[in-house]
Design a protein around this motif. Structure first.
Motif, PDB file in Angstrom:
ATOM      1  N   THR A  44       0.806  -1.225   0.000  1.00 43.54           N
ATOM      2  CA  THR A  44       0.000   0.000   0.000  1.00 43.54           C
ATOM      3  C   THR A  44       0.839   1.276   0.000  1.00 43.54           C
ATOM      4  OG1 THR A  44      -0.132  -0.019   2.426  1.00 43.54           O
ATOM      5  CG2 THR A  44      -1.862  -1.181   1.222  1.00 43.54           C
ATOM      6  N   HIS A  45       2.138   1.158  -0.158  1.00 45.09           N
ATOM      7  CA  HIS A  45       3.017   2.327  -0.073  1.00 45.09           C
ATOM      8  C   HIS A  45       2.624   3.473  -1.017  1.00 45.09           C
ATOM      9  CE1 HIS A  45       6.750   4.473   0.842  1.00 45.09           C
ATOM     10  NE2 HIS A  45       6.841   4.708  -0.449  1.00 45.09           N
ATOM     11  N   PRO A  46       2.238   3.224  -2.286  1.00 48.38           N
ATOM     12  CA  PRO A  46       1.873   4.354  -3.165  1.00 48.38           C
ATOM     13  C   PRO A  46       0.744   5.216  -2.609  1.00 48.38           C
ATOM     14  CG  PRO A  46       2.243   2.391  -4.480  1.00 48.38           C
ATOM     15  CD  PRO A  46       2.270   1.946  -3.037  1.00 48.38           C
ATOM     16  N   LEU A  47      -0.223   4.610  -1.932  1.00 50.22           N
ATOM     17  CA  LEU A  47      -1.313   5.384  -1.348  1.00 50.22           C
ATOM     18  C   LEU A  47      -0.836   6.195  -0.153  1.00 50.22           C
ATOM     19  CD1 LEU A  47      -4.178   2.744  -1.583  1.00 50.22           C
ATOM     20  CD2 LEU A  47      -3.968   4.849  -2.911  1.00 50.22           C
ATOM     21  N   GLY A  77       8.516   6.024  -8.894  1.00 53.30           N
ATOM     22  CA  GLY A  77       8.374   7.170  -8.005  1.00 53.30           C
ATOM     23  C   GLY A  77       7.287   6.976  -6.965  1.00 53.30           C
ATOM     24  N   LEU A  78       6.321   6.089  -7.248  1.00 56.26           N
ATOM     25  CA  LEU A  78       5.262   5.795  -6.278  1.00 56.26           C
ATOM     26  C   LEU A  78       5.800   5.035  -5.074  1.00 56.26           C
ATOM     27  CD1 LEU A  78       2.392   4.782  -8.727  1.00 56.26           C
ATOM     28  CD2 LEU A  78       2.548   6.890  -7.392  1.00 56.26           C
ATOM     29  N   PHE A  79       7.042   4.560  -5.174  1.00 58.41           N
ATOM     30  CA  PHE A  79       7.643   3.816  -4.065  1.00 58.41           C
ATOM     31  C   PHE A  79       8.812   4.581  -3.439  1.00 58.41           C
ATOM     32  CE2 PHE A  79       5.291   0.724  -6.445  1.00 58.41           C
ATOM     33  CZ  PHE A  79       4.745  -0.094  -5.465  1.00 58.41           C
ATOM     34  N   ASP A  80       8.875   5.901  -3.706  1.00 54.86           N
ATOM     35  CA  ASP A  80       9.879   6.731  -3.037  1.00 54.86           C
ATOM     36  C   ASP A  80       9.711   6.613  -1.523  1.00 54.86           C
ATOM     37  OD1 ASP A  80      10.980   7.653  -5.379  1.00 54.86           O
ATOM     38  OD2 ASP A  80       9.830   9.515  -5.424  1.00 54.86           O
ATOM     39  N   GLY A  81      10.820   6.474  -0.810  1.00 49.84           N
ATOM     40  CA  GLY A  81      10.760   6.431   0.647  1.00 49.84           C
ATOM     41  C   GLY A  81      10.357   5.086   1.221  1.00 49.84           C
ATOM     42  N   LEU A  82      10.405   4.022   0.400  1.00 48.98           N
ATOM     43  CA  LEU A  82       9.991   2.702   0.905  1.00 48.98           C
ATOM     44  C   LEU A  82      10.873   2.220   2.050  1.00 48.98           C
ATOM     45  CD1 LEU A  82       8.118   0.268   0.656  1.00 48.98           C
ATOM     46  CD2 LEU A  82       9.677  -0.669  -1.075  1.00 48.98           C
ATOM     47  N   THR A  83      12.169   2.537   2.000  1.00 51.20           N
ATOM     48  CA  THR A  83      13.044   2.094   3.100  1.00 51.20           C
ATOM     49  C   THR A  83      12.651   2.762   4.414  1.00 51.20           C
ATOM     50  OG1 THR A  83      14.737   3.798   2.675  1.00 51.20           O
ATOM     51  CG2 THR A  83      14.967   1.681   1.518  1.00 51.20           C
ATOM     52  N   ARG A 281      -5.757   4.201   1.883  1.00 54.53           N
ATOM     53  CA  ARG A 281      -4.475   3.606   2.267  1.00 54.53           C
ATOM     54  C   ARG A 281      -4.609   2.789   3.533  1.00 54.53           C
ATOM     55  NH1 ARG A 281      -1.096   3.736   6.771  1.00 54.53           N
ATOM     56  NH2 ARG A 281      -1.987   5.786   7.134  1.00 54.53           N
ATOM     57  N   LEU A 282      -5.272   3.358   4.549  1.00 51.93           N
ATOM     58  CA  LEU A 282      -5.356   2.661   5.826  1.00 51.93           C
ATOM     59  C   LEU A 282      -6.258   1.439   5.762  1.00 51.93           C
ATOM     60  CD1 LEU A 282      -4.461   2.682   8.775  1.00 51.93           C
ATOM     61  CD2 LEU A 282      -6.479   4.064   9.315  1.00 51.93           C
ATOM     62  N   GLN A 283      -7.319   1.512   4.945  1.00 55.11           N
ATOM     63  CA  GLN A 283      -8.258   0.393   4.887  1.00 55.11           C
ATOM     64  C   GLN A 283      -7.593  -0.881   4.376  1.00 55.11           C
ATOM     65  OE1 GLN A 283     -10.792  -0.697   6.509  1.00 55.11           O
ATOM     66  NE2 GLN A 283     -12.170   0.894   5.839  1.00 55.11           N
ATOM     67  N   PRO A 284      -6.972  -0.859   3.185  1.00 53.98           N
ATOM     68  CA  PRO A 284      -6.283  -2.089   2.760  1.00 53.98           C
ATOM     69  C   PRO A 284      -5.107  -2.447   3.661  1.00 53.98           C
ATOM     70  CG  PRO A 284      -5.869  -0.298   1.207  1.00 53.98           C
ATOM     71  CD  PRO A 284      -6.945   0.170   2.133  1.00 53.98           C
TER      72      PRO A 284
END
Length: 311
Positions: A44-47, A77-83, A281-284
């Motif tokens: 769910t990171h992109p949301l 770019g939707l996964f920026d900051g995943l770490t 984002r929070l629901q899933p």
């Protein structure tokens, strides 16, 4: 003292029961919640990224913000900051689930279901502890997610969350790790009071009223209710936390300053800005966390019942 197991006695979840011994309650591994939360957050990171950028920038609309991110930085770019997100889950989320289980055990008064207020109290305790413990990772996650939505000259440009914490310590001092700890801690209390406690309450009500049996469908419905409750309760604190952690310049990072500036510019509804992507984002995330966590617990139960001793 626990009664010996008989052939007709079904093993309970979380129970270690070698043949010929009495039932022994054994807690689940403390890191289990962190693993479940990390797996869910990766999906769910992109949301989550879009929610933070809506809260901290002038972007209008969830889909427009996502299109803007993809146009500027590609799909990745939707996964920026995943770490930063993964670091946050293995600190904040791991701690909140571990403390919640311990608090529920300490607050349990006799057999039978725990009253809702005790669940909420256990969730509040867990949120307070986890909010402080996980604040540095939370701060890093917010900065990394919001970074590429800023003008180039205002970006932090952290390579990853660990390097970001190191640079932040060098440039801003160790005290910077706890910027925004008050609204973040308050949000964590609200989140865990509403999410963890309401999940347990919904689950208990569904099972005790014979609406559903304990299983994936019950876990799904209970987590759906928990995610909606938590999103609504936590929205104001979530917006304030994101804006404080992302603020730059002297005199702009205090809670009062952010509230005053936001009220003057946007009115009181700023506290619910980003509610739709926050809910989406929070629901899933909530559903995935509890479904994964319940399956991990089920797997550990089966492992223990088969004689495994490592977990």
């Amino acid at each position: 003292m626990s009664a010996p197991i008989t052939p007709s006695t079904a093993p309970e979840k979380g129970i270690v029961n070698p043949p010929g011994t009495t039932l022994v309650k054994k807690p689940y591994p403390f890191w289990l919640g962190g693993v479940a939360a990390s797996l869910a957050a990766s999906v769910t990171h992109p949301l989550d990224l879009t929610k933070v950028r809506l809260q901290t920038s002038g972007d209008k609309g969830m889909l427009n913000s996502m299109r803007k991110t993809v146009a500027a930085n590609g799909f990745t770019g939707l996964f920026d900051g995943l770490t930063g997100t993964l670091l946050r889950q293995m600190t904040y989320s791991m701690m909140r689930f571990a403390v919640y289980d311990a608090a529920k055990e300490a607050l349990q008064d006799g057999p039978g279901p725990m009253p809702a207020w005790r669940m909420a109290l256990a969730g509040s305790i867990a949120g307070g502890v986890a909010g402080v413990f996980g604040n540095p990772a939370e701060l890093m996650m917010v900065r990394m997610q919001a970074d590429k939505a800023k003008p180039p000259e205002k970006r932090y440009n952290y390579r990853n969350s660990i390097q970001g914490l190191y640079r932040m310590t060098q440039q801003e001092g160790i005290a910077s790790w706890y910027r925004g700890v008050v609204p973040n801690g308050f949000r964590a209390v609200l989140m865990n009071m509403s999410q963890l406690a309401s999940y347990d309450w919904f689950k208990e009500q569904l099972i005790s009223n014979k609406l559903l049996t304990d299983g994936p469908v019950c876990h799904f419905v209970a987590s759906l209710g928990a995610g909606t409750v938590a999103t609504t309760v936590c929205s104001p604190a979530d917006v304030l936390k994101s804006r404080i952690m992302n603020a730059q310049g002297a005199g702009t990072t205090s809670t009062i300053a952010v509230i005053r500036q936001s009220l003057a510019a946007e009115g009181p509804m700023f506290m619910f800005k980003g509610w739709v992507p926050a809910w989406m984002r929070l629901q899933p995330t909530t559903i995935l966390i509890f479904l994964i966590l319940e399956q991990l617990k089920s797997g550990i139960d089966k492992y223990r019942q088969a004689g495994g001793k490592a977990l």
